[in-house]
Design an enzyme around this catalytic site. Structure first.
Site, PDB file in Angstrom:
ATOM      1  N   ASN A 154      79.568  81.976  50.886  1.00  0.00           N
ATOM      2  CA  ASN A 154      79.941  80.928  50.054  1.00  0.00           C
ATOM      3  C   ASN A 154      78.986  79.971  49.533  1.00  0.00           C
ATOM      4  OD1 ASN A 154      81.450  78.847  48.922  1.00  0.00           O
ATOM      5  ND2 ASN A 154      82.943  78.752  50.467  1.00  0.00           N
ATOM      6  N   TRP A 155      78.524  79.942  48.536  1.00  0.00           N
ATOM      7  CA  TRP A 155      77.556  78.986  47.830  1.00  0.00           C
ATOM      8  C   TRP A 155      77.940  77.734  47.720  1.00  0.00           C
ATOM      9  CZ3 TRP A 155      73.583  82.121  44.102  1.00  0.00           C
ATOM     10  CH2 TRP A 155      72.989  82.870  44.728  1.00  0.00           C
ATOM     11  N   LYS A 156      79.260  77.442  47.936  1.00  0.00           N
ATOM     12  CA  LYS A 156      79.912  76.045  47.250  1.00  0.00           C
ATOM     13  C   LYS A 156      79.316  75.460  46.265  1.00  0.00           C
ATOM     14  CE  LYS A 156      81.198  75.675  52.332  1.00  0.00           C
ATOM     15  NZ  LYS A 156      81.441  74.911  53.288  1.00  0.00           N
TER      16      LYS A 156
ATOM     17  N   HIS B 135      90.313  77.643  50.644  1.00  0.00           N
ATOM     18  CA  HIS B 135      89.415  77.152  51.389  1.00  0.00           C
ATOM     19  C   HIS B 135      89.784  75.898  52.066  1.00  0.00           C
ATOM     20  CE1 HIS B 135      85.353  75.637  52.569  1.00  0.00           C
ATOM     21  NE2 HIS B 135      85.006  76.764  53.022  1.00  0.00           N
TER      22      HIS B 135
ATOM     23  N   GLU C 102      88.049  73.137  52.223  1.00  0.00           N
ATOM     24  CA  GLU C 102      87.582  72.165  51.282  1.00  0.00           C
ATOM     25  C   GLU C 102      88.345  71.860  50.021  1.00  0.00           C
ATOM     26  OE1 GLU C 102      83.569  73.373  50.912  1.00  0.00           O
ATOM     27  OE2 GLU C 102      83.137  72.853  52.923  1.00  0.00           O
TER      28      GLU C 102
ATOM     29  N   GLU D 186      88.655  79.980  59.837  1.00  0.00           N
ATOM     30  CA  GLU D 186      87.558  78.751  59.696  1.00  0.00           C
ATOM     31  C   GLU D 186      88.326  77.446  60.094  1.00  0.00           C
ATOM     32  OE1 GLU D 186      84.573  79.807  56.556  1.00  0.00           O
ATOM     33  OE2 GLU D 186      86.132  78.751  55.477  1.00  0.00           O
TER      34      GLU D 186
ATOM     35  N   GLY E  61      80.160  73.369  58.484  1.00  0.00           N
ATOM     36  CA  GLY E  61      79.129  72.634  58.171  1.00  0.00           C
ATOM     37  C   GLY E  61      78.775  71.631  59.039  1.00  0.00           C
TER      38      GLY E  61
ATOM     39  N   SER F 257      79.949  77.266  60.551  1.00  0.00           N
ATOM     40  CA  SER F 257      78.467  77.184  61.323  1.00  0.00           C
ATOM     41  C   SER F 257      77.900  78.489  61.805  1.00  0.00           C
ATOM     42  CB  SER F 257      78.794  76.032  62.202  1.00  0.00           C
ATOM     43  OG  SER F 257      78.887  74.942  61.670  1.00  0.00           O
TER      44      SER F 257
ATOM     45  N   GLY G 229      78.774  79.572  54.697  1.00  0.00           N
ATOM     46  CA  GLY G 229      78.323  78.558  53.906  1.00  0.00           C
ATOM     47  C   GLY G 229      76.781  78.162  53.912  1.00  0.00           C
ATOM     48  N   GLY G 230      76.502  77.381  54.635  1.00  0.00           N
ATOM     49  CA  GLY G 230      75.121  76.685  54.694  1.00  0.00           C
ATOM     50  C   GLY G 230      74.128  77.983  55.029  1.00  0.00           C
TER      51      GLY G 230
END
Ligand code: PGA
Length: 264
Positions: A12-14, A100, A102, A170, A176, A216, A237-238
């Protein structure tokens, strides 16, 4: 988990990277690292919407599938700013990340998450439904929290769609932050989610619905998470923005899958 359902590694590149040029470069870097390795793992990248169409041209073999980070559930009409499932499908999207944390934090409701899940599945796409608690308390209330989120999201989903339903556990406190849930905690939650799904859909659900972990995930914790918690893959993500690390996590997942198959 039946053999028919491959493990999944989803990035997920956000809201990254900043430009189409950078997105192309990142995508080609990942593609280059995966080239020439026959892999069973399902690999997905969910870039920002403006980049999808272009990246789809760079993935003609579909070895890397393209996902969206969100979608609106209505089919068409006066919904300024929204994107429909058929629009995404027409540019090559096969998976949508739904609910998600966010998005939830910015006000996405359980009603909307459920409507999106049904719209995505009814259109023949794969729905990756995210659930996870904000905090862990010593009384285990987070299990009730996750159960409620999950049941709200999957209401009305027909049993015929289960192989395209994926649940991503998650825990919000792990996203993150560099703090990962322990493999034991993830295993416990995976078993709990499986039980909720079986109670809801019946026994057949277990082998069909994949359960991923996200929060993470790094190359240094991926093997242990797979081996001990037996999740069916990751939502990342990251680390999905770091091609070498993302490719390494895919290799770790493949290695685990092979070991698992030969032990069976
Ligand atoms: P992270 O994000 O890997 O950066 O923790 C996970 C996610 O938001 O899906």
């Amino acid at each position: 988990m039946k053999k028919t359902q491959p493990l999944m590694v989803a990035g997920n590149w956000k809201m990254n990277p900043a430009t189409l040029g950078q997105a192309r470069k990142l995508f080609l870097d990942i593609r280059g690292r995966l080239k020439g390795h026959p892999r069973k793992t399902e690999i997905l990248i969910a870039p920002p919407v403006p980049f999808i169409s272009e990246l789809e041209q760079l993935a003609p073999s579909k070895r890397i599938e393209l996902g969206a980070q969100d979608v609106f559930f209505e089919k068409s009409g006066a919904y300024t700013g929204e994107v429909s499932v058929s629009m995404l499908k027409s540019v090559g999207v096969s998976h949508v990340i739904i609910g998600h944390s966010e998005m939830r934090a910015r006000g996405e409701s359980e009603h909307d998450i459920n409507a999106v899940a049904n719209a995505v599945l009814n259109a023949g796409l794969t729905a990756i439904v995210c659930v996870g608690e904000q905090i862990r308390d010593s009384h285990g209330h987070y299990f009730n929290f996750v159960e409620k989120q999950l049941l709200a999201a999957i209401a009305g989903v027909p049993k015929t769609r289960l192989t395209r339903l994926v649940i991503a556990y998650e825990p919000v406190w792990a996203i993150g932050t560099g703090r990962t849930a322990t493999p034991e905690d993830v295993e416990e939650m995976k078993l709990f989610i499986q039980k909720v799904l079986v109670d809801h859909f019946g026994r057949g659900a277990t082998g069909k619905i994949r359960i991923l972990y996200g929060g993470s995930v790094r190359k240094k914790n991926a093997a242990e998470l797979l081996e001990k918690s037996m999740v069916d893959g990751f939502l990342i993500g990251g680390a999905s923005l770091r091609p070498a690390e993302f490719a390494e996590i895919i290799t770790i997942t493949e290695t685990y899958d092979k070991a698992r198959a030969s032990a069976a």
